[in-house]
Design an enzyme around this catalytic site. Structure first.
Site, short mmCIF file in Angstrom:
data_model
loop_
_atom_site.label_atom_id
_atom_site.label_comp_id
_atom_site.label_asym_id
_atom_site.label_seq_id
_atom_site.Cartn_x
_atom_site.Cartn_y
_atom_site.Cartn_z
N CYS A 1 0.87 -1.18 0.00
CA CYS A 1 0.00 0.00 0.00
C CYS A 1 0.91 1.23 0.00
CB CYS A 1 -0.95 -0.01 1.20
SG CYS A 1 -0.11 -0.01 2.80
N THR A 2 0.37 2.40 0.24
CA THR A 2 1.13 3.65 0.11
C THR A 2 2.31 3.72 1.07
OG1 THR A 2 -0.89 4.79 -0.56
CG2 THR A 2 0.98 6.16 0.09
#
Length: 493
Positions: A354-355
Site C-alpha cells: 500500500c502507500t
C-alpha cells in the site's frame, strides 16, 4: 442546534484548543451528549456544557478561515464544502445546518475529555503529581511541558508559504497501545500549531497515524519530538517517517481526532489486531520477489499473488507490474473483498503493498486470519520506501497521496488514460460539478472542450446546477461510480 456564539473575549482560540482538542471526528460515529454522560460529570463541569458547545462551534468555524481571494479585501473569509463565505453570518448558518453532527460530536468529546482529566487528577496522590513515572504521560500533565523549545528559530523558519520549495510533507504511523488518546490529541494539536504544521492525524488506543506538512525546520522538529516522546521512542525510528516535497499548503487545514482505528478498515482492533500481521519485507526483498515472479513463463500458474491494498483511483495511476488491484473505492471494503474472493488466495503466497504500509498491517492480519494462504508478506514502508530505492523498478506510474498534490512522480511512466479520449494521462482533478467529490482524469485537450466532470451525467448535472439555485448537499458517490459493483468478484484463474 449549535450556538454560533464565539468564545468569550480574553479566552484565546489557542488556549481553547489546548483545553478542548478533540475537534475533528468527521469519520467517527456520532456520539450525542446524552443525559447519562452529563450525569457522570460533577456540577462544575455541567455548568461548562453550554460553554464547551460554543467553543466547539467557534473552533470548527475558525478552522475554515482562509485568506481573502483578493488582496484588496481585509475581511475574514471562510472556505467549507468547496464554497467560499464572505461574512460570518453565512458561515455560521452553513456550519449550523450542514455540520451539526460534527459540532455535537466534538462537544461530547470535549466533555468526556474533561471528565477523564478530572477523574485522573483526583485519583493521583500528591506524590504521584510531584513525581510522575518517567515513561508515562498522564492526563493531568500540562501539554506545554511536551512542546519543543522554538526560541532559536524565527517565525519565517517555522512557517511554510505557498510555493515554498523548502517545504516537506511527512507520512508516518506507529502501532502501539495508548492509554489516553485524548491527551495525545491535545498534545498533537498544540505541537502542530506551534510548528505551523497542517495535515491529518488519527489517534486511537492502537496507535497514531499522521501526515503533516510544513517547513523543513518544522518537520525536522516534529520528528525529533516524536522520537523522544516516551510513548513512542521504543516503537518509532527515523526511518518510519516518509518524506516528500511539499509543505503546509498541501493541506487545507489541521485535523486531529480520536478514532477507534488509525486506518479505517471498518473492523474493531479487538477483532483484527495489528499484532498479527504478515511477514515484513524490505524494499530490496520485495523487489527480488517480484523479479522472480515476473521471470516465470506462466505467472497465472504460479503460487504467488501481488496484492494492491489501495483503492481503485490510487492503483489506476500507478501500480506494481503483474499485481491484483481490487476495484474498490474504500479500504473498509477490503475485508468484504477478501471474503468474496477467498478462493483466489487459497494456497497462495501473497505479497501485499500500500502507500506507506499502514493498510497492510491490518489487511494482512485479516487475510492471515482466514487461514487459506500459504504465506502473507507485506512491503515494509510501502510504495513510498520502495520508490526511494527503486524509482525505476517494478512500480510503474505515479504514487497517489491524500492531499492537494494528488500524486507524486518518481518515474516517467504513464499507466492511465483520459476518461474521455483515451490519451495517456495521469493528472487528477476534482470533478467540476461542485456537488460531486469524484476525481477525474481528463486531458488538456478534453478540458479545453469543456469535459471537466467525472462523467457525462455529472457534466450535465453541473450545467443545470450552475444555472439553478445553489445547493449545499454533497454526494460521495456519483452515478458513474454507483454503477460499479461495490465488492467486485474476481475471475478465478
Amino acid at each position: 442546534m449549535p450556538s454560533s456564539t464565539l468564545p468569550d473575549e480574553g479566552d484565546s482560540l489557542e488556549t481553547c484548543v489546548l483545553k478542548f482538542s478533540d475537534l475533528d471526528l468527521k469519520e467517527s460515529n456520532l456520539t450525542n451528549p446524552s443525559n447519562s454522560l452529563k450525569a457522570e460529570l460533577d456540577g462544575n463541569i455541567k455548568k461548562k456544557y453550554s460553554f464547551a458547545k460554543k467553543k466547539a462551534f467557534a473552533i470548527f468555524v475558525k478552522t475554515k478561515q482562509v485568506s481573502s481571494p483578493s488582496h484588496e479585501f481585509k475581511e475574514k473569509w471562510w472556505r467549507c464544502c468547496q464554497q467560499v463565505f464572505a461574512d460570518q453570518t453565512s458561515i455560521h448558518r452553513h456550519v449550523a445546518t450542514q455540520h451539526a453532527e460534527e459540532v455535537h460530536h466534538q462537544t461530547a468529546s470535549i466533555l468526556k475529555q474533561l471528565a477523564a482529566a478530572l477523574s485522573a487528577s483526583q485519583s493521583l496522590t500528591s506524590a504521584d503529581r510531584q513525581n510522575p513515572p518517567k515513561n508515562y504521560l498522564t492526563p493531568s500533565q500540562e501539554v506545554s511541558a511536551w512542546l519543543p523549545d522554538i526560541s532559536r528559530f524565527s517565525p519565517d523558519e517555522l512557517s511554510c508559504s505557498q510555493g515554498n520549495e523548502e517545504g516537506e510533507v511527512l507520512l508516518y504511523y506507529c502501532y502501539c497501545d495508548l492509554e489516553d488518546p485524548h491527551w495525545i490529541c491535545a498534545w498533537q494539536t498544540a505541537l502542530c500549531q506551534q510548528l505551523h504544521l497542517t495535515g491529518k492525524i488519527r489517534i486511537a488506543t492502537e496507535g497514531i497515524n499522521g501526515t503533516v506538512g510544513g517547513s523543513k525546520v518544522a518537520t525536522r522538529l516534529y520528528v525529533e519530538v516524536m522520537l523522544s516522546c516516551p510513548l513512542f521512542k521504543d516503537y518509532l525510528c527515523e526511518d518510519d517517517f516518509k518524506s516528500s516535497k511539499g509543505g503546509a499548503q498541501c493541506f487545507p487545514e489541521l485535523r486531529v481526532g480520536v478514532f477507534e482505528e488509525i486506518v479505517p478498515m471498518g473492523i474493531s482492533p479487538s477483532k483484527v489486531s495489528y499484532k498479527n500481521p504478515g511477514i515484513h519485507l524490505s524494499p530490496g526483498e520485495f523487489h527480488k520477489e517480484i523479479e522472480k515472479l515476473l521471470s516465470q513463463t506462466n505467472q497465472e500458474q504460479g503460487d504467488t499473488i501481488i496484492l494492491d491494498c489501495r483503492n481503485f483511483y490510487e492503483s489506476k495511476i500507478g501500480r506494481f507490474q503483474g499485481c491484483l488491484a481490487p476495484d474498490i473505492r474504500k479500504f473498509s471494503y477490503f475485508p468484504s473483498y477478501v471474503d468474496k474472493n477467498l478462493d483466489i488466495f487459497r494456497q497462495k503466497r501473497v505479497l501485499m503493498y500500500c502507500t506507506g504500509g499502514i493498510r497492510c498491517e491490518r489487511g494482512s492480519a485479516y487475510l492471515r486470519a482466514k487461514g487459506v494462504c500459504k504465506e502473507v508478506f507485506q512491503l515494509k514502508g510501502g510504495i513510498h520506501k520502495y520508490l526511494e530505492e527503486f524509482p525505476d523498478g517494478f512500480y510503474k506510474g505515479k504514487l497517489f497521496v491524500f492531499d492537494e498534490r494528488f500524486a507524486l512522480a518518481y518515474n516517467s511512466c504513464v499507466v492511465s488514460e483520459c476518461s474521455y479520449c483515451g490519451a495517456p494521462w495521469d493528472q487528477y482533478k476534482l470533478c467540476s460539478t461542485l456537488q460531486c467529490r469524484q476525481l477525474v482524469l481528463t486531458c488538456s485537450a478534453c478540458q479545453g472542450q469543456g469535459f471537466t466532470a467525472c462523467c457525462v451525467t455529472c457534466q450535465d448535472k453541473g450545467g443545470k446546477l450552475a444555472s439553478g439555485p445553489t445547493q449545499d448537499s454533497f454526494k460521495e458517490e456519483c452515478e458513474c461510480t454507483a454503477r460499479r459493483p461495490r465488492i467486485p468478484q474476481e475471475q478465478h484463474a
